[in-house]
Scaffold this motif. Structure first.
Motif, PDB file in Angstrom:
ATOM      1  N   GLY A   1      -0.473  -2.541   0.350  1.00  6.23           N
ATOM      2  CA  GLY A   1      -1.903  -1.563   0.035  1.00  6.23           C
ATOM      3  C   GLY A   1      -2.959  -1.172   0.961  1.00  6.23           C
ATOM      4  O   GLY A   1      -4.020  -0.464   0.552  1.00  6.23           O
TER       5      GLY A   1
ATOM      6  N   ASP B   1      -3.765   2.135  -0.069  1.00  8.45           N
ATOM      7  CA  ASP B   1      -3.859   2.508  -1.945  1.00  8.45           C
ATOM      8  C   ASP B   1      -5.542   2.419  -2.272  1.00  8.45           C
ATOM      9  O   ASP B   1      -6.193   1.636  -2.391  1.00  8.45           O
ATOM     10  CB  ASP B   1      -3.649   1.576  -2.805  1.00  8.45           C
ATOM     11  CG  ASP B   1      -3.421   1.490  -4.152  1.00  8.45           C
ATOM     12  OD1 ASP B   1      -4.493   1.805  -4.525  1.00  8.45           O
ATOM     13  OD2 ASP B   1      -3.598   0.340  -4.497  1.00  8.45           O
TER      14      ASP B   1
ATOM     15  N   PHE C   1      -7.131  -0.028  -4.998  1.00 12.86           N
ATOM     16  CA  PHE C   1      -6.769  -1.543  -4.364  1.00 12.86           C
ATOM     17  C   PHE C   1      -7.913  -1.635  -3.475  1.00 12.86           C
ATOM     18  O   PHE C   1      -8.912  -2.841  -3.155  1.00 12.86           O
ATOM     19  CB  PHE C   1      -5.312  -0.943  -3.826  1.00 12.86           C
ATOM     20  CG  PHE C   1      -5.366  -3.107  -2.818  1.00 12.86           C
ATOM     21  CD1 PHE C   1      -4.948  -4.165  -4.196  1.00 12.86           C
ATOM     22  CD2 PHE C   1      -5.406  -3.146  -1.825  1.00 12.86           C
ATOM     23  CE1 PHE C   1      -4.946  -4.906  -3.106  1.00 12.86           C
ATOM     24  CE2 PHE C   1      -5.089  -4.521  -1.436  1.00 12.86           C
ATOM     25  CZ  PHE C   1      -5.058  -5.325  -2.268  1.00 12.86           C
TER      26      PHE C   1
END
Length: 154
Positions: free
Chosen positions: A104, A107, A110
């Motif tokens: 993550g 990202d 995210f």
């Protein structure tokens, strides 16, 4: 000499693999092997991506997050010694190869949604007991309690 499958592979169904959303997910992705050259698609196909997109268990898998992943106990030194592949997968997919991933961390969606990156350990394992077809098994790293955090001998 050109690759024997330069004009396309002749795929045969080899079996299925867990979708990877969560270890308990019941979705099965088709895995194929080329009858000519022995290459494997590892279940990474348009059909597999469609199964994942349309999975009726998607909400359950997302809610479970990492809770069902197996623990991998290691010292801080062992964790620090692992190569990091947080935005890719390592080449050289030999069974037993391990790496760390800050899942993550790369990202933006995210992170923007308030997500917190989580450390995972990836490990290549033989699929169907064959070293020429590889799958990734994810683990949650857990510090060994019998070793000091410095990673030295207990």
């Amino acid at each position: 000499m050109p690759h024997p499958c330069a004009s396309g592979h002749k795929w045969k169904f080899l079996g299925g693999k867990n979708c990877g959303c969560h270890p308990d997910a019941s979705c099965s992705l088709p895995v194929h092997e080329c009858e000519v050259c022995g290459d494997c698609d590892y279940g990474d196909t348009a059909a597999a991506h469609k199964i994942i997109r349309e999975c009726p268990e998607a909400a359950e898998c997302k809610a479970k997050g990492y809770a069902g992943l197996p623990a991998l106990h290691l010292t801080k030194a062992e964790f620090d010694d692992l190569d990091e592949y947080s935005a890719s997968l390592p080449t050289g997919n030999t069974p037993g190869k391990r790496w760390k991933r800050h899942d993550g961390a790369f990202d933006p969606g995210f992170i923007a949604a308030g997500g917190k990156p989580t450390w995972l350990i990836g490990e290549y394992k033989a699929l169907f007991g064959r070293d020429d077809c590889i799958m990734v098994v994810w683990h949650i790293p857990v510090p060994r309690l019998d070793a000091p955090l410095s990673g030295g001998a207990a």
